[in-house]
Design a protein around this motif. Sequence first.
Motif, PDB file in Angstrom:
ATOM      1  N   UNK A  37      50.389 -10.570  91.048  1.00  0.00           N
ATOM      2  CA  UNK A  37      49.365  -9.607  91.495  1.00  0.00           C
ATOM      3  C   UNK A  37      48.125  -9.578  90.604  1.00  0.00           C
ATOM      4  N   UNK A  38      48.268 -10.013  89.349  1.00  0.00           N
ATOM      5  CA  UNK A  38      47.119 -10.152  88.433  1.00  0.00           C
ATOM      6  C   UNK A  38      46.335  -8.859  88.221  1.00  0.00           C
ATOM      7  N   UNK A  39      46.999  -7.730  88.274  1.00  0.00           N
ATOM      8  CA  UNK A  39      46.345  -6.453  88.040  1.00  0.00           C
ATOM      9  C   UNK A  39      47.364  -5.552  87.350  1.00  0.00           C
ATOM     10  N   UNK A  40      47.003  -5.029  86.183  1.00  0.00           N
ATOM     11  CA  UNK A  40      47.962  -4.274  85.381  1.00  0.00           C
ATOM     12  C   UNK A  40      48.480  -3.026  86.098  1.00  0.00           C
ATOM     13  N   UNK A  41      47.600  -2.245  86.687  1.00  0.00           N
ATOM     14  CA  UNK A  41      48.032  -1.014  87.361  1.00  0.00           C
ATOM     15  C   UNK A  41      48.960  -1.325  88.536  1.00  0.00           C
ATOM     16  N   UNK A  42      48.593  -2.327  89.327  1.00  0.00           N
ATOM     17  CA  UNK A  42      49.433  -2.718  90.457  1.00  0.00           C
ATOM     18  C   UNK A  42      50.775  -3.265  89.966  1.00  0.00           C
ATOM     19  N   UNK A  43      50.735  -4.054  88.896  1.00  0.00           N
ATOM     20  CA  UNK A  43      51.961  -4.624  88.339  1.00  0.00           C
ATOM     21  C   UNK A  43      52.901  -3.513  87.851  1.00  0.00           C
ATOM     22  N   UNK A  44      52.348  -2.491  87.233  1.00  0.00           N
ATOM     23  CA  UNK A  44      53.170  -1.377  86.753  1.00  0.00           C
ATOM     24  C   UNK A  44      53.813  -0.622  87.919  1.00  0.00           C
ATOM     25  N   UNK A  45      53.060  -0.426  88.993  1.00  0.00           N
ATOM     26  CA  UNK A  45      53.616   0.242  90.177  1.00  0.00           C
ATOM     27  C   UNK A  45      54.749  -0.578  90.789  1.00  0.00           C
ATOM     28  N   UNK A  46      54.520  -1.876  90.932  1.00  0.00           N
ATOM     29  CA  UNK A  46      55.537  -2.749  91.526  1.00  0.00           C
ATOM     30  C   UNK A  46      56.751  -2.839  90.606  1.00  0.00           C
ATOM     31  N   UNK A  47      56.514  -2.877  89.305  1.00  0.00           N
ATOM     32  CA  UNK A  47      57.592  -2.889  88.305  1.00  0.00           C
ATOM     33  C   UNK A  47      58.548  -1.717  88.564  1.00  0.00           C
ATOM     34  N   UNK A  48      57.983  -0.524  88.768  1.00  0.00           N
ATOM     35  CA  UNK A  48      58.815   0.650  89.043  1.00  0.00           C
ATOM     36  C   UNK A  48      59.555   0.505  90.371  1.00  0.00           C
ATOM     37  N   UNK A  49      58.861  -0.013  91.380  1.00  0.00           N
ATOM     38  CA  UNK A  49      59.492  -0.214  92.691  1.00  0.00           C
ATOM     39  C   UNK A  49      60.673  -1.182  92.598  1.00  0.00           C
ATOM     40  N   UNK A  50      60.521  -2.223  91.778  1.00  0.00           N
ATOM     41  CA  UNK A  50      61.595  -3.202  91.614  1.00  0.00           C
ATOM     42  C   UNK A  50      62.847  -2.513  91.082  1.00  0.00           C
ATOM     43  N   UNK A  51      62.700  -1.706  90.034  1.00  0.00           N
ATOM     44  CA  UNK A  51      63.877  -1.080  89.446  1.00  0.00           C
ATOM     45  C   UNK A  51      64.451   0.023  90.329  1.00  0.00           C
ATOM     46  N   UNK A  52      63.624   0.677  91.112  1.00  0.00           N
ATOM     47  CA  UNK A  52      64.135   1.639  92.096  1.00  0.00           C
ATOM     48  C   UNK A  52      64.975   0.897  93.130  1.00  0.00           C
ATOM     49  N   UNK A  53      64.453  -0.241  93.595  1.00  0.00           N
ATOM     50  CA  UNK A  53      65.193  -1.071  94.560  1.00  0.00           C
ATOM     51  C   UNK A  53      66.521  -1.544  93.969  1.00  0.00           C
ATOM     52  N   UNK A  54      66.509  -1.951  92.728  1.00  0.00           N
ATOM     53  CA  UNK A  54      67.732  -2.405  92.066  1.00  0.00           C
ATOM     54  C   UNK A  54      68.750  -1.265  92.008  1.00  0.00           C
ATOM     55  N   UNK A  55      68.294  -0.093  91.624  1.00  0.00           N
ATOM     56  CA  UNK A  55      69.182   1.069  91.515  1.00  0.00           C
ATOM     57  C   UNK A  55      69.819   1.391  92.866  1.00  0.00           C
TER      58      UNK A  55
END
Length: 191
Positions: A37-55
């Motif tokens: 995504x090459x954008x820090x804010x977007x990457x941080x949001x997706x990072x959280x979504x990934x771990x929510x999905x994992x949980x």
Amino acid sequence: MDDKLLIDKLLEQNDHAFSILIEKYQKLVYATVFRLVRNQADAEDIFQEVFIEVYRSVSYLRNENDLSGWLFRISYNKSISFLRKRNPAKATGQLAPGEMTVLMSYPRLVDKETPVRKLEQQETNQILFTAIDRLPEMQKKVLLMHKFEDYSHKEIGEKLDISIASVESLIYRAKTSLRKSLHVYFIKHSK
């Protein structure tokens, strides 16, 4: 905590295990997402979504010996979904030729690099991550641990209960396989 025990604890909805999972795999997930995504804010949001999905979906993990590969796939898929949502006209499966050009037209995805260079980098990343995902499980796991999680050969050997020579061999074979599978792409694009 090894991955099998970690998964067992996650299945029990143990919050401490979830914290350990995040700490253990945050580099892999963030690096994968940010490269796409090459954008820090977007990457941080997706990072959280990934771990929510994992949980939410840890009970669907088919191969408990491939937790890092599973996290990589979720990170990759969430990032690609995010990029597609940026362009509402895109709603289906694989990216077709030229779709990256459309995705790259969004100003938030373009920085000091030229649009052409950015497009090339995005396509290269997509092809590389797809090739990594096709590697045999142990090669993929060892390569991801070494390159994305910064584990040393010794640490990987200890975590996977294999010799350092085996780790080195797996990394070598993974790199050789990637080199072969990516050879045609890079020859074509180096002209």
